[in-house]
Design a protein around this motif. Structure first.
Motif, short mmCIF file in Angstrom:
data_model
loop_
_atom_site.label_atom_id
_atom_site.label_comp_id
_atom_site.label_asym_id
_atom_site.label_seq_id
_atom_site.Cartn_x
_atom_site.Cartn_y
_atom_site.Cartn_z
N ALA A 234 0.85 -1.20 0.00
CA ALA A 234 0.00 0.00 0.00
C ALA A 234 0.88 1.24 0.00
O ALA A 234 1.87 1.31 0.72
CB ALA A 234 -0.92 -0.01 1.22
N LEU A 235 0.52 2.21 -0.83
CA LEU A 235 1.23 3.48 -0.87
C LEU A 235 0.46 4.50 -0.05
O LEU A 235 -0.76 4.46 0.01
CB LEU A 235 1.36 3.98 -2.31
N ALA A 236 1.18 5.41 0.55
CA ALA A 236 0.56 6.47 1.32
C ALA A 236 1.11 7.80 0.83
O ALA A 236 2.20 7.85 0.27
CB ALA A 236 0.87 6.29 2.81
N PRO A 237 0.36 8.88 1.01
CA PRO A 237 0.89 10.19 0.64
C PRO A 237 2.05 10.55 1.57
O PRO A 237 2.41 9.77 2.45
CB PRO A 237 -0.31 11.12 0.81
N SER A 238 2.59 11.72 1.41
CA SER A 238 3.73 12.13 2.22
C SER A 238 3.42 12.00 3.71
O SER A 238 2.26 12.04 4.13
CB SER A 238 4.10 13.58 1.91
N ALA A 239 4.48 11.88 4.50
CA ALA A 239 4.32 11.72 5.95
C ALA A 239 3.56 12.88 6.57
O ALA A 239 2.81 12.71 7.52
CB ALA A 239 5.70 11.57 6.61
N ALA A 240 3.72 14.06 6.01
CA ALA A 240 3.05 15.25 6.54
C ALA A 240 1.52 15.15 6.42
O ALA A 240 0.80 15.72 7.22
CB ALA A 240 3.55 16.50 5.84
N SER A 241 1.05 14.42 5.41
CA SER A 241 -0.39 14.32 5.22
C SER A 241 -0.96 12.94 5.54
O SER A 241 -2.10 12.65 5.23
CB SER A 241 -0.75 14.73 3.79
N ALA A 242 -0.16 12.09 6.17
CA ALA A 242 -0.62 10.72 6.48
C ALA A 242 -1.82 10.73 7.41
O ALA A 242 -2.74 9.92 7.26
CB ALA A 242 0.51 9.90 7.08
N GLY A 243 -1.85 11.64 8.38
CA GLY A 243 -3.00 11.73 9.30
C GLY A 243 -4.28 12.10 8.58
O GLY A 243 -5.33 11.52 8.83
N LEU B 151 -1.17 4.68 -7.30
CA LEU B 151 -2.16 5.37 -6.48
C LEU B 151 -1.84 5.21 -5.00
O LEU B 151 -1.39 4.15 -4.56
CB LEU B 151 -3.57 4.81 -6.75
N ALA B 152 -2.07 6.27 -4.24
CA ALA B 152 -1.86 6.24 -2.79
C ALA B 152 -3.21 6.40 -2.10
O ALA B 152 -4.15 6.99 -2.66
CB ALA B 152 -0.93 7.38 -2.35
N SER B 153 -3.31 5.89 -0.91
CA SER B 153 -4.55 6.01 -0.14
C SER B 153 -4.92 7.49 -0.01
O SER B 153 -4.09 8.32 0.28
CB SER B 153 -4.35 5.40 1.25
N GLY B 154 -6.19 7.77 -0.29
CA GLY B 154 -6.69 9.14 -0.22
C GLY B 154 -6.72 9.85 -1.55
O GLY B 154 -7.29 10.94 -1.65
N ASP B 155 -6.11 9.27 -2.60
CA ASP B 155 -6.15 9.91 -3.92
C ASP B 155 -7.56 9.90 -4.47
O ASP B 155 -8.33 8.95 -4.26
CB ASP B 155 -5.26 9.16 -4.92
N LEU B 156 -7.90 10.97 -5.20
CA LEU B 156 -9.15 10.96 -5.96
C LEU B 156 -8.91 10.09 -7.18
O LEU B 156 -7.80 10.08 -7.74
CB LEU B 156 -9.51 12.37 -6.42
N VAL B 157 -9.91 9.34 -7.61
CA VAL B 157 -9.81 8.54 -8.82
C VAL B 157 -10.95 8.93 -9.76
O VAL B 157 -12.10 9.05 -9.34
CB VAL B 157 -9.80 7.01 -8.53
N PHE B 158 -10.58 9.19 -11.02
CA PHE B 158 -11.53 9.68 -12.01
C PHE B 158 -11.74 8.65 -13.11
O PHE B 158 -10.81 7.94 -13.50
CB PHE B 158 -11.02 10.99 -12.62
#
Length: 191
Positions: free
Chosen positions: A57-66, A133-140
């Motif tokens: 699983a990919l996650a966005p940057s550490a700053a926005s993980a929360g 894709l990372a968790s939290g991404d919008l998908v179109f």
């Protein structure tokens, strides 16, 4: 005199022997039941069929993980909410863009445009490959030659969306036969 043949046997012959035979018969029946093949019940759990499920699983940057976690929890919590065209609240139901705006507004305090087409035009890093894709991404999704559907990627090849009239908010495989064929790109707003 005796109404059934066994009553004469029980009363006149060996009451202990009858009891032993009855206990033996019960024991044999119980052992036979234990030795038989158990009936298999079909499980109602359906594991993901996504080919992406086994990728890390990919996650966005550490700053926005929360914020990403808050978005995922909010999205999953809304699964089962009724679809309603133009809807943008849990009480009133959701259409696809109303669902995504509600999730981002309440979980990350990010206000999004009202339609999927307008969301697709927003600034943000485009992600063209599903494997990136990372968790939290919008998908179109391109349906009919234009972006007309949006969801939020939750990871492991799955996304949450409000797909159609008469349905409910649900979790689907992004690379499934229908959605995989209509996937246009993802957009990362959380980095």
């Amino acid at each position: 005199m005796y109404s059934d043949p066994l009553s004469r046997f029980r009363s006149t012959r060996c009451p202990r022997r009858f009891t032993r035979l009855a206990l033996l018969a019960v024991a044999i029946l119980l052992l036979a039941a234990c030795a038989s093949t158990p009936h298999r019940r079909e499980s109602t759990y359906k594991p993901s069929h996504s080919a992406l499920a086994d990728l890390p699983a990919l996650a966005p940057s550490a700053a926005s993980a929360g914020e990403a976690n808050d978005i995922l929890f909010r999205a999953i919590a809304l699964v089962g909410t009724p679809y309603r065209w133009g809807g943008n609240t849990p009480a009133g139901g959701f259409d696809c863009s109303g669902l995504i705006d509600y999730i981002y507004r309440t979980a990350a305090r990010i206000e999004l445009p009202r339609t999927s087409h307008e969301m697709a035009a927003m600034d943000g890093r485009k992600v063209h490959r599903m494997t990136q894709l990372a968790s939290g991404d919008l998908v179109f999704f391109d349906i009919g030659g234009a972006i007309s559907h949006v969801g939020v990627y939750v990871g492991k090849g799955r996304f949450v969306h409000a797909p159609n009239s008469g349905g409910t908010v649900r979790l689907d495989d992004i690379d499934g036969p229908y959605w995989g064929g209509h996937f246009a790109y993802g957009k990362r707003l959380l980095d």
